[in-house]
Design a protein around this motif. Structure first.
Motif, PDB file in Angstrom:
ATOM      1  N   ILE A  98     -72.266  25.850  18.191  1.00  0.00           N
ATOM      2  CA  ILE A  98     -72.971  25.360  19.380  1.00  0.00           C
ATOM      3  C   ILE A  98     -73.814  26.483  19.974  1.00  0.00           C
ATOM      4  N   ASN A  99     -75.043  26.145  20.311  1.00  0.00           N
ATOM      5  CA  ASN A  99     -75.862  27.091  21.047  1.00  0.00           C
ATOM      6  C   ASN A  99     -75.642  26.798  22.535  1.00  0.00           C
ATOM      7  N   ALA A 119     -64.834  25.090  18.525  1.00  0.00           N
ATOM      8  CA  ALA A 119     -66.265  25.301  18.745  1.00  0.00           C
ATOM      9  C   ALA A 119     -66.581  26.775  18.575  1.00  0.00           C
ATOM     10  N   SER A 120     -67.724  27.028  17.966  1.00  0.00           N
ATOM     11  CA  SER A 120     -68.160  28.405  17.779  1.00  0.00           C
ATOM     12  C   SER A 120     -69.473  28.581  18.530  1.00  0.00           C
ATOM     13  N   ALA A 148     -66.413  26.242  29.800  1.00  0.00           N
ATOM     14  CA  ALA A 148     -65.718  25.352  30.735  1.00  0.00           C
ATOM     15  C   ALA A 148     -65.832  23.893  30.285  1.00  0.00           C
ATOM     16  N   MET A 149     -67.039  23.485  29.839  1.00  0.00           N
ATOM     17  CA  MET A 149     -67.233  22.081  29.404  1.00  0.00           C
ATOM     18  C   MET A 149     -66.360  21.779  28.174  1.00  0.00           C
ATOM     19  N   LEU A 150     -66.300  22.742  27.264  1.00  0.00           N
ATOM     20  CA  LEU A 150     -65.487  22.526  26.055  1.00  0.00           C
ATOM     21  C   LEU A 150     -64.022  22.361  26.436  1.00  0.00           C
ATOM     22  N   ARG A 151     -63.551  23.233  27.312  1.00  0.00           N
ATOM     23  CA  ARG A 151     -62.133  23.161  27.709  1.00  0.00           C
ATOM     24  C   ARG A 151     -61.836  21.853  28.435  1.00  0.00           C
ATOM     25  N   ASN A 157     -59.954  25.633  21.339  1.00  0.00           N
ATOM     26  CA  ASN A 157     -60.042  26.636  20.267  1.00  0.00           C
ATOM     27  C   ASN A 157     -61.508  27.055  20.155  1.00  0.00           C
ATOM     28  N   ILE A 158     -61.829  28.176  20.794  1.00  0.00           N
ATOM     29  CA  ILE A 158     -63.238  28.557  20.947  1.00  0.00           C
ATOM     30  C   ILE A 158     -63.494  29.944  20.369  1.00  0.00           C
ATOM     31  N   ASN A 159     -64.522  30.017  19.530  1.00  0.00           N
ATOM     32  CA  ASN A 159     -64.967  31.308  19.013  1.00  0.00           C
ATOM     33  C   ASN A 159     -66.246  31.715  19.736  1.00  0.00           C
TER      34      ASN A 159
END
Ligand code: SF4
Length: 380
Positions: A98-99, A119-120, A148-151, A157-159
């Motif tokens: 994701i950009n 997400a990376s 924050a949006m991803l969580r 699980n964020i890279n």
């Protein structure tokens, strides 16, 4: 074993990038092209279904390009299709690149609903002047919002991808980027040194003396700083460029480092199925035309011999800090690596670049900085 999907669209071309991607504003009707591209991806996935058989697939990695430029609903529908069409385990790791400029709350939720669980984020640096210097479209303040949006959407699980060796980047910039990344508490952090690729604007500016890059020694020092700071913050260094909280390795990338099979979908994608490696041509139009006729359009297609496979297993496996397990290698190839690569290993041991530890052959701290030489030693 898993599936890689290449989405070759970007909002603009970063100055250092030579990956296969096209700028969306250059496409007359991007939504039509994107829709047709997704149709071709489905055709390609169906084509490999019988060739792949019933071996369970454990990961999907959607990379690019900038996959998050596609309408999230379409992307989510495509992930749902893949999970129905191919023999996935019940809870595969599903990653998407994701950009930070292109994520929306709704988009994150749509992806989460179909099982995207990793997400990376292409962060690179937390200083806007550095992002501008390398042609990135996002700004650092967008990173925190994206995390924050991803969580919120349940994707924890964020890279974060970070880069060092950028034009005019100081050590202090790099330390501050690492600290800002750690403060966001991601499960995974990747640190890549900038590579000056031929034919990119950055390469031209450097050769014309318009842009200065940190030298090799500065880059090595920045890499050492990353190791020290991330280890101090509780991250494990498990692959040359990759760090994670304990237990949060990227399963998809482990597949590559263990030299396992995978299906590659999309223009420019590579795949490795039943001992054959292929690379799709890096041309979106011809990729789609080919799938209109129901056939792949390869740039490369080759049978991998047993000898090549063993070499590749050693070369990619030595990127992992735990190294390669001797018993695993023997059970995979009915011969120990100590027998096949005796001379190469003795030479690397004598130079202090590798060591034996707990049944593994692995790089030493010194070998980590000369990884190309370590890997190259296993190419027969
Ligand atoms: S977003 Fe990634 S793929 Fe696209 S131009 Fe930038 S570095 Fe290359």
């Amino acid at each position: 074993m898993g599936v890689y999907v290449h989405i070759p669209f970007c909002a603009q071309k970063c100055y250092y990038c030579d990956f296969h991607s096209v700028v969306v504003s250059d496409e007359e009707d991007f939504s039509e092209v994107a829709g047709n591209y997704l149709v071709s991806l489905r055709q390609e996935a169906r084509y490999y279904r019988p060739l792949w058989g019933e071996r369970p697939l454990r990961t999907i990695f959607i990379g690019g390009g900038t996959p998050s430029l596609l309408p999230p609903r379409d992307l989510a529908a495509f992930v749902g299709f893949l999970r129905e069409e191919l023999p996935f385990v019940s809870e595969p790791e599903i990653s998407i690149e994701i950009n930070p400029h292109s994520l929306t709350r709704k988009g994150a939720q749509a992806l989460s609903m179909v099982g995207v669980n990793r997400a990376s984020l292409g962060v690179q640096a937390f200083q806007d002047y550095l992002l501008e210097a390398i042609g990135r479209i996002h700004r650092s303040e967008q990173v925190e919002g994206s995390v924050a949006m991803l969580r919120e959407a349940g994707i924890g699980n964020i890279n974060l991808d970070l880069m060092f060796g950028l034009p005019s980047q100081s050590s202090q910039d790099w330390v501050s980027t690492l600290q800002s990344a750690i403060a966001l508490r991601p499960t995974h952090i990747s640190c890549y040194g900038l590579i000056l690729e031929g034919g990119t604007p950055l390469e031209r500016w450097v050769s014309e003396g318009l842009v200065d890059l940190p030298g090799d020694d500065d880059q090595a020092e920045m890499f050492q700083m990353a190791c020290r700071i991330l280890l101090g913050a509780g991250y494990e260094h498990y692959e040359i460029s990759n760090f994670c909280r304990p237990g949060w390795q990227c399963k998809h990338n482990l597949l590559y480092w263990n030299n396992r099979s995978f299906i590659g979908l999309g223009s420019g994608a590579t795949g490795y199925i039943s001992g054959f490696r292929y690379k799709n041509a890096s041309d979106i139009q011809r990729y789609m035309e080919s799938w209109d006729k129901g056939v792949p359009f390869y740039e490369d297609f080759a049978k991998v011999s047993l000898e090549q496979e063993m070499d590749e297993t050693m070369m990619v496996g030595m990127r992992l800090l735990q190294g390669i397990n001797e018993a695993d290698f023997r059970s995979r190839y009915q011969v120990g690596f100590g027998e096949v690569y005796r001379e190469a290993i003795e030479n690397l041991l004598a130079r202090g670049l590798v060591e034996y530890a707990a049944g593994h052959l692995r790089v030493t701290r010194q070998g980590l900085f000369l990884e190309n030489q370590v890997s190259g030693a296993f190419l027969r």
